[in-house]
Design a protein around this motif. Structure first.
Motif, PDB file in Angstrom:
ATOM      1  N   SER A  25     -42.703   0.859  -7.033  1.00 36.20           N
ATOM      2  CA  SER A  25     -44.111   0.468  -7.036  1.00 36.20           C
ATOM      3  C   SER A  25     -44.686   0.639  -5.640  1.00 36.20           C
ATOM      4  N   GLY A  26     -46.012   0.695  -5.599  1.00 31.39           N
ATOM      5  CA  GLY A  26     -46.670   0.937  -4.324  1.00 31.39           C
ATOM      6  C   GLY A  26     -46.846   2.434  -4.112  1.00 31.39           C
ATOM      7  N   ARG A  27     -46.618   2.891  -2.943  1.00 32.23           N
ATOM      8  CA  ARG A  27     -46.794   4.295  -2.608  1.00 32.23           C
ATOM      9  C   ARG A  27     -45.831   5.163  -3.399  1.00 32.23           C
ATOM     10  N   ARG A  28     -46.319   6.283  -3.896  1.00 33.53           N
ATOM     11  CA  ARG A  28     -45.463   7.192  -4.636  1.00 33.53           C
ATOM     12  C   ARG A  28     -44.576   7.973  -3.668  1.00 33.53           C
ATOM     13  N   LEU A  29     -43.364   8.231  -4.103  1.00 33.37           N
ATOM     14  CA  LEU A  29     -42.388   8.952  -3.285  1.00 33.37           C
ATOM     15  C   LEU A  29     -42.092  10.309  -3.872  1.00 33.37           C
ATOM     16  N   SER A  30     -43.032  10.859  -4.617  1.00 31.83           N
ATOM     17  CA  SER A  30     -42.765  12.062  -5.392  1.00 31.83           C
ATOM     18  C   SER A  30     -42.555  13.303  -4.537  1.00 31.83           C
ATOM     19  N   ALA A  31     -42.815  13.223  -3.247  1.00 31.51           N
ATOM     20  CA  ALA A  31     -42.548  14.371  -2.381  1.00 31.51           C
ATOM     21  C   ALA A  31     -41.237  14.211  -1.632  1.00 31.51           C
ATOM     22  N   GLY A  32     -40.563  13.102  -1.844  1.00 32.30           N
ATOM     23  CA  GLY A  32     -39.395  12.810  -1.034  1.00 32.30           C
ATOM     24  C   GLY A  32     -38.087  12.814  -1.798  1.00 32.30           C
ATOM     25  N   VAL A  33     -37.185  12.001  -1.322  1.00 28.86           N
ATOM     26  CA  VAL A  33     -35.820  11.939  -1.828  1.00 28.86           C
ATOM     27  C   VAL A  33     -35.503  10.514  -2.254  1.00 28.86           C
ATOM     28  N   MET A  34     -34.801  10.398  -3.358  1.00 25.80           N
ATOM     29  CA  MET A  34     -34.320   9.097  -3.826  1.00 25.80           C
ATOM     30  C   MET A  34     -32.802   9.101  -3.842  1.00 25.80           C
ATOM     31  N   GLY A  35     -32.226   8.029  -3.358  1.00 27.46           N
ATOM     32  CA  GLY A  35     -30.781   7.957  -3.304  1.00 27.46           C
ATOM     33  C   GLY A  35     -30.240   6.650  -3.867  1.00 27.46           C
ATOM     34  N   TRP A  36     -28.964   6.683  -4.164  1.00 26.94           N
ATOM     35  CA  TRP A  36     -28.221   5.482  -4.564  1.00 26.94           C
ATOM     36  C   TRP A  36     -27.055   5.312  -3.586  1.00 26.94           C
ATOM     37  N   PHE A  37     -26.887   4.093  -3.144  1.00 22.70           N
ATOM     38  CA  PHE A  37     -25.771   3.730  -2.290  1.00 22.70           C
ATOM     39  C   PHE A  37     -25.083   2.521  -2.916  1.00 22.70           C
ATOM     40  N   ARG A  38     -23.873   2.240  -2.459  1.00 25.53           N
ATOM     41  CA  ARG A  38     -23.173   1.058  -2.951  1.00 25.53           C
ATOM     42  C   ARG A  38     -22.360   0.431  -1.845  1.00 25.53           C
ATOM     43  N   GLN A  39     -22.102  -0.860  -2.024  1.00 24.14           N
ATOM     44  CA  GLN A  39     -21.306  -1.580  -1.055  1.00 24.14           C
ATOM     45  C   GLN A  39     -20.373  -2.516  -1.787  1.00 24.14           C
ATOM     46  N   ALA A  40     -19.090  -2.283  -1.623  1.00 26.04           N
ATOM     47  CA  ALA A  40     -18.077  -3.140  -2.221  1.00 26.04           C
ATOM     48  C   ALA A  40     -17.745  -4.270  -1.247  1.00 26.04           C
ATOM     49  N   PRO A  41     -17.222  -5.376  -1.748  1.00 21.02           N
ATOM     50  CA  PRO A  41     -16.880  -6.502  -0.875  1.00 21.02           C
ATOM     51  C   PRO A  41     -15.940  -6.092   0.247  1.00 21.02           C
ATOM     52  N   GLY A  42     -16.314  -6.423   1.469  1.00 23.62           N
ATOM     53  CA  GLY A  42     -15.471  -6.122   2.608  1.00 23.62           C
ATOM     54  C   GLY A  42     -15.525  -4.689   3.087  1.00 23.62           C
ATOM     55  N   LYS A  43     -16.408  -3.897   2.487  1.00 24.42           N
ATOM     56  CA  LYS A  43     -16.503  -2.494   2.869  1.00 24.42           C
ATOM     57  C   LYS A  43     -17.919  -2.165   3.322  1.00 24.42           C
ATOM     58  N   ARG A  45     -21.439   0.092   3.418  1.00 18.11           N
ATOM     59  CA  ARG A  45     -22.272   0.747   2.418  1.00 18.11           C
ATOM     60  C   ARG A  45     -21.959   2.244   2.415  1.00 18.11           C
ATOM     61  N   GLU A  46     -21.851   2.819   1.222  1.00 17.13           N
ATOM     62  CA  GLU A  46     -21.520   4.231   1.130  1.00 17.13           C
ATOM     63  C   GLU A  46     -22.474   4.964   0.199  1.00 17.13           C
ATOM     64  N   PHE A  47     -22.615   6.229   0.462  1.00 18.60           N
ATOM     65  CA  PHE A  47     -23.470   7.097  -0.324  1.00 18.60           C
ATOM     66  C   PHE A  47     -22.879   7.316  -1.710  1.00 18.60           C
ATOM     67  N   VAL A  48     -23.741   7.350  -2.712  1.00 24.14           N
ATOM     68  CA  VAL A  48     -23.320   7.630  -4.086  1.00 24.14           C
ATOM     69  C   VAL A  48     -23.943   8.939  -4.583  1.00 24.14           C
ATOM     70  N   ALA A  49     -25.276   9.017  -4.526  1.00 29.17           N
ATOM     71  CA  ALA A  49     -25.968  10.203  -5.043  1.00 29.17           C
ATOM     72  C   ALA A  49     -27.386  10.241  -4.520  1.00 29.17           C
ATOM     73  N   TYR A  50     -27.975  11.436  -4.489  1.00 35.53           N
ATOM     74  CA  TYR A  50     -29.402  11.551  -4.203  1.00 35.53           C
ATOM     75  C   TYR A  50     -29.972  12.745  -4.947  1.00 35.53           C
ATOM     76  N   PHE A  51     -31.285  12.729  -5.091  1.00 36.81           N
ATOM     77  CA  PHE A  51     -31.976  13.894  -5.637  1.00 36.81           C
ATOM     78  C   PHE A  51     -33.369  13.974  -5.035  1.00 36.81           C
ATOM     79  N   HIS A  52     -33.920  15.194  -5.114  1.00 38.80           N
ATOM     80  CA  HIS A  52     -35.258  15.442  -4.626  1.00 38.80           C
ATOM     81  C   HIS A  52     -36.198  15.580  -5.809  1.00 38.80           C
TER      82      HIS A  52
END
Length: 127
Positions: A25-43, A45-52
């Motif tokens: 919501s708010g400003r559209r990000l349709s010209a940019g990149v969206m990503g998913w990251f994850r963080q497991a307990p004690g570790k 944050r790591e990259f999972v996936a992205y797309f444009h």
């Protein structure tokens, strides 16, 4: 301002599937990149996936390649992470991230490249 809200997490049986959703919501990000990251307990944050948004440029971490799929619905301003054949090591807090920046020669695997973040949704894989 941009607001990202993740949903869809929970307890998932080993080998099953779950779909995470990121509402934008708010400003559209349709010209940019969206990503998913994850963080497991004690570790860290790591990259999972992205797309444009404007192309078919996707990238996945080696650990999820072939099992996870990232996609977006521009009309509904929503991003998805389909997680199939989940494993115990997929247990983590999952974060949606976005940036308005896009350079075709860049890899957006570094969390520092993203300007906007959601609060996260937790996935627990059990056997």
């Amino acid at each position: 301002q941009v607001r990202l809200v993740e949903s869809g997490g929970g307890r998932v049986h080993l080998g099953d599937s779950v779909k995470l959703v990121c509402g934008i919501s708010g400003r559209r990000l349709s010209a940019g990149v969206m990503g998913w990251f994850r963080q497991a307990p004690g570790k860290e944050r790591e990259f999972v996936a992205y797309f444009h948004w404007r192309g078919d440029n996707r990238r996945y971490a080696d650990s999820v390649q072939g099992r996870f799929t990232v996609a977006g619905d521009n009309r509904n301003n929503t991003v998805y992470l389909q997680m199939d054949n989940v494993r115990p090591e997929d247990t983590a807090e999952y974060y949606c991230a976005g940036t308005v920046d896009y350079r075709y020669w860049k890899d957006y695997t570094d969390s520092g490249q993203y300007d906007f973040w959601g609060q996260g949704t937790h996935v627990t894989v059990f056997s």
